[in-house]
Scaffold this motif. Sequence first.
Motif, PDB file in Angstrom:
ATOM      1  N   SER A 123     -13.506 -39.067  11.501  1.00 54.81           N
ATOM      2  CA  SER A 123     -14.919 -39.451  11.544  1.00 54.81           C
ATOM      3  C   SER A 123     -15.052 -40.903  11.109  1.00 54.81           C
ATOM      4  O   SER A 123     -14.267 -41.394  10.287  1.00 54.81           O
ATOM      5  N   ASN A 182     -13.901 -41.825   7.154  1.00 52.36           N
ATOM      6  CA  ASN A 182     -14.496 -41.074   6.046  1.00 52.36           C
ATOM      7  C   ASN A 182     -14.326 -39.568   6.187  1.00 52.36           C
ATOM      8  O   ASN A 182     -14.999 -38.789   5.510  1.00 52.36           O
ATOM      9  N   GLY A 183     -13.421 -39.154   7.043  1.00 48.15           N
ATOM     10  CA  GLY A 183     -13.116 -37.738   7.164  1.00 48.15           C
ATOM     11  C   GLY A 183     -12.070 -37.481   8.238  1.00 48.15           C
ATOM     12  O   GLY A 183     -11.935 -38.264   9.184  1.00 48.15           O
ATOM     13  N   LYS A 223      -5.539 -36.215   4.097  1.00 51.01           N
ATOM     14  CA  LYS A 223      -6.879 -35.899   3.598  1.00 51.01           C
ATOM     15  C   LYS A 223      -6.907 -35.951   2.074  1.00 51.01           C
ATOM     16  O   LYS A 223      -7.859 -36.451   1.477  1.00 51.01           O
ATOM     17  N   GLU A 232      -8.717 -39.076  -0.785  1.00 56.83           N
ATOM     18  CA  GLU A 232      -9.580 -38.910  -1.960  1.00 56.83           C
ATOM     19  C   GLU A 232      -9.338 -40.013  -2.986  1.00 56.83           C
ATOM     20  O   GLU A 232     -10.167 -40.251  -3.864  1.00 56.83           O
TER      21      GLU A 232
END
Length: 295
Positions: A179, A191-192, A240, A244
């Motif tokens: 994304s 952001n994803g 992923k 973070e």
Amino acid sequence: MAKRIRKAVFPVAGLGTRVLPATKSIPKEMLTVVDRPVLQHCVDEAREAGIEHFVFVTGRNKAVIEDHFDMAYELDDTLQRRGKTKEYDALKQDLPPAGATSFTRQQAPLGLGHAVWCARDIVGDEPFAVLLPDMITLPGKRNSRCIGQCIEAYEKHGGNVIAVEEVPPQDTHMYGIVSVGKDFGHTFEINGMVEKPPQGTSPSNLIISGRYILEPQIFDILATVEKGAGGEIQLTDGMKKLAEKQGFFGVRFDGKTYDTGSKVGFLAANIAFAMARDDIRPGFLAELKKIVGTI
């Protein structure tokens, strides 16, 4: 200042089941596109981008890969004795310098994330590139291939970089998808990430296309990440978790990627790479016109 990208990891332990029976006794990475193995095209791409050390994560029945990147004394001697200077020089040009290749074994097919993790001690504490050997690329207007564009983005943004390409929205469920955050044009913040989202739920139509720049902290994460899709350790799941803590950036690859792991993609790659060669294009195009004219 970002560290220079010197090393590239090539996960080459896969079985190549999508192109059986061709890969029953020949590694899929050694199937030829025009006159060069698929893996050689990937190494060419890495060398063009300034990569100095090539790390191959192999499996059983892949010894021919190591042989390919070594000297072939009998062949070299025969070429020289027969005066085939052009062929001899071409082989020498393709040969990596001494000490520039490393080989490590992935004993079991535990996923792409596990394959990358197997290279941890060779890569060490520095950022590195990953090139999936199924995917080979041709440049677009930027006149550089995919990993070169990724390294340019890394030098601009730092962090971690993923190459992406567009697919039709109805096909997004077959790929890892990113994304889009802050957009810089050719590059953007990610952001994803989601692996093979159900149809109608994808955050974009930008797929992860097989070229990465990763910080070494990914290794600690891959050592503990749980098995994901297919019961395998997925690189996307590790990224992923790394996202973070660290930034991820996408590169809209200006060029074309060919998936040689599929039969149609392999055939398309042969046509595209032949047409990109000045020494082959005229004769090949004439033959293509004959074939198409009979359909």
